[in-house]
Design a protein around this motif. Structure first.
Motif, short mmCIF file in Angstrom:
data_model
loop_
_atom_site.label_atom_id
_atom_site.label_comp_id
_atom_site.label_asym_id
_atom_site.label_seq_id
_atom_site.Cartn_x
_atom_site.Cartn_y
_atom_site.Cartn_z
N UNK A 80 0.83 -1.27 -0.14
CA UNK A 80 -0.03 0.02 -0.11
C UNK A 80 0.60 1.32 0.09
N UNK A 81 1.80 1.32 -1.01
CA UNK A 81 2.65 2.33 -1.29
C UNK A 81 2.70 2.49 -2.57
N UNK A 82 3.33 3.90 -3.07
CA UNK A 82 3.51 4.00 -4.31
C UNK A 82 5.00 3.60 -4.81
N UNK A 83 4.97 2.95 -5.89
CA UNK A 83 6.20 2.59 -6.55
C UNK A 83 6.99 3.85 -7.00
N UNK A 84 8.49 3.58 -7.10
CA UNK A 84 9.26 4.83 -7.41
C UNK A 84 9.55 5.57 -6.52
N UNK A 85 10.03 4.90 -5.20
CA UNK A 85 10.39 5.62 -3.82
C UNK A 85 11.39 7.05 -4.28
N UNK A 86 12.22 6.52 -5.33
CA UNK A 86 13.35 7.49 -5.59
C UNK A 86 13.02 8.25 -6.71
N UNK A 87 12.16 8.14 -7.38
CA UNK A 87 11.86 8.75 -8.69
C UNK A 87 10.74 9.49 -8.72
N UNK A 88 10.02 9.80 -7.73
CA UNK A 88 8.60 10.65 -7.66
C UNK A 88 8.47 11.63 -8.65
N UNK A 89 7.45 11.70 -9.38
CA UNK A 89 6.93 12.93 -9.92
C UNK A 89 5.56 13.44 -9.72
N UNK A 90 5.07 14.45 -10.01
CA UNK A 90 4.05 15.08 -9.75
C UNK A 90 3.39 15.85 -11.13
N UNK A 91 1.86 15.61 -11.12
CA UNK A 91 1.40 16.56 -12.04
C UNK A 91 0.88 17.94 -11.44
N UNK A 92 1.01 18.21 -10.10
CA UNK A 92 0.51 19.28 -9.69
C UNK A 92 0.95 19.40 -7.97
N UNK A 93 1.48 20.40 -7.70
CA UNK A 93 1.85 20.64 -6.27
C UNK A 93 0.99 22.00 -5.58
N UNK A 94 0.75 21.79 -4.77
CA UNK A 94 0.06 23.18 -4.12
C UNK A 94 -0.40 23.15 -2.44
N UNK A 95 -0.89 24.02 -2.05
CA UNK A 95 -1.23 24.15 -0.62
C UNK A 95 -2.78 24.98 -0.57
N UNK A 96 -3.41 24.28 0.22
CA UNK A 96 -4.60 24.78 0.40
C UNK A 96 -4.82 25.44 1.82
N UNK A 97 -5.72 26.56 2.15
CA UNK A 97 -5.87 27.31 3.15
C UNK A 97 -7.10 27.50 3.90
N UNK A 98 -7.11 28.22 4.97
CA UNK A 98 -8.44 28.40 5.78
C UNK A 98 -8.79 29.67 5.99
N UNK A 99 -9.78 30.05 6.27
CA UNK A 99 -10.23 31.16 6.65
C UNK A 99 -9.74 31.87 8.11
#
Length: 381
Positions: free
Chosen positions: A245-264
């Motif tokens: 139950x982990x993602x493959x590519x421990x040392x070769x991770x890529x992303x399609x989006x990186x972001x942060x979400x916030x609160x009032x």
């Protein structure tokens, strides 16, 4: 859609820029985000709203979120007739929500307006991203704080369609501003090396056919230099998994989006006054003074969750939701602060984030070879 551009006009120049943790240069991250935002064509959910409504996606979201809300309240034994929701007025001031709805009110009153944001591609993942985390829904473990249930729907910026079958990484600090998975100056007790193996408030979920991932966690606390936030990172559609139950590519991770979400800010204030959070001695940075948040905003971007309190008191829990617009065709290399291996956590000596003052961190040279604890296969140099 609620906008924050009025509140933060000029915030870039007024923001207090500090190093939130050694190895995390807030000023550098803000500059990179600003550059990235200028280089992309920002597209918010408002530009997809008509299509989503016509295709029935909005109605499905209303029904799903209402069902989730009722199920959570029932499980927590909350049967009161009233709920307090986010105020619908623009965020021109720090305000306390005053909208109350009956549990029999048409769900569209709450859920038809889904908080929406689009964040820049090719943006730093912030401090303390760890690869190898578990695919799981409940991230709480032994931590204490205000329960937070979060519904995140991914929408493709080009097609205006939900993005199914995508793994979404999710992590944030605990109620006193400490991240699991790293040992570094400024991140809790640096003498506690077991925190490198800790996994609290981290996890991954796969979006369903409607592009939705749901997490059960706690409302994040704060740490010096940053407003309260949660990190999200979506992986490319061709990402595969391991048997544990982990993602493959421990040392070769890529992303399609990186972001942060916030609160009032008003919601943050309510939470910060409650037990555990009120023991945090780190300086609180407000939304208006956060140099990273100021770079996330544009006329059609609202990186703030919509929310409703599950009971009359914030400590009863919060149900929140947001739609995140991404470019799912992107695939960008990611440099984590650490790797969670079968033998425990291992710091990434080549990471510029969260490296502390030791080897590989600011002022130190990255060690050569493969650190003890790495499984078969060396990490990229």
């Amino acid at each position: 859609m609620v906008q924050l551009s009025t509140l933060l006009t000029g915030a870039v120049g007024l923001a207090t820029v500090v190093s939130a943790h050694p190895g995390h240069d807030v000023k550098a991250e803000a500059a990179e985000r600003a550059s990235a935002l200028k280089s992309i064509r920002a597209r918010g959910l408002s530009q997809c709203a008509t299509q989503l409504k016509a295709r029935g996606v909005e109605a499905e979201s209303v029904a799903r979120r209402d069902a989730s809300l009722q199920k959570i309240r029932q499980a927590r034994g909350l049967t009161g007739p009233l709920l307090k929701a986010r105020d619908t007025t623009p965020l021109t001031t720090s305000h306390e929500s005053n909208l109350t709805v009956d549990i029999d009110t048409d769900p569209s009153v709450l859920f038809a307006s889904g908080g929406a944001c689009v964040l820049a591609e090719d943006v730093t993942q912030g401090p303390y991203y760890v690869t190898g985390e578990l695919i799981r829904k409940n991230l709480v473990e032994d931590q204490e704080g205000v329960p937070l249930y979060l519904d995140i729907q991914l929408v493709d910026s080009e097609t205006c369609e939900p993005v199914p079958d995508v793994y979404l990484d999710f992590w944030h600090c605990n109620s006193t501003g400490v991240y699991s998975g790293v040992v570094a100056s400024g991140n809790g007790d640096t003498s506690d090396e077991t925190n490198l193996d800790a996994t609290f408030l981290r996890g991954i979920q796969k979006t369903d056919t409607s592009g939705v991932a749901e997490f059960e966690t706690l409302f994040p606390g704060h740490y010096t230099g940053r407003a309260t936030h949660i990190h999200v990172l979506s992986h490319p559609a061709d990402t595969t998994t391991n048997d544990n139950d982990t993602l493959s590519g421990l040392y070769t991770t890529t992303s399609s989006h990186v972001g942060q979400i916030f609160f009032d800010q008003d919601l943050i204030s309510l939470v910060e006054a409650s037990d555990v959070y009120n023991t945090n001695t780190q300086e609180l940075t407000t939304n208006a003074d956060d140099s990273i948040l100021s770079q996330e905003l544009a006329d059609d971007i609202d990186p703030f969750v919509e929310y409703v309190l599950l009971g009359e008191d914030v400590t009863d829990g919060i149900f929140a939701w947001i739609n995140v617009v991404i470019d799912s065709s992107q695939s960008t290399d990611v440099t984590p602060a650490a790797y969670l291996t079968e033998d425990g956590g291992v710091e990434n000596p080549n990471s510029g984030m969260g490296g502390g003052g030791g080897p590989g961190g600011p002022g130190g040279e990255a060690p050569t070879g493969v650190p003890t604890g790495f499984p078969t296969g060396a990490p990229p140099s």
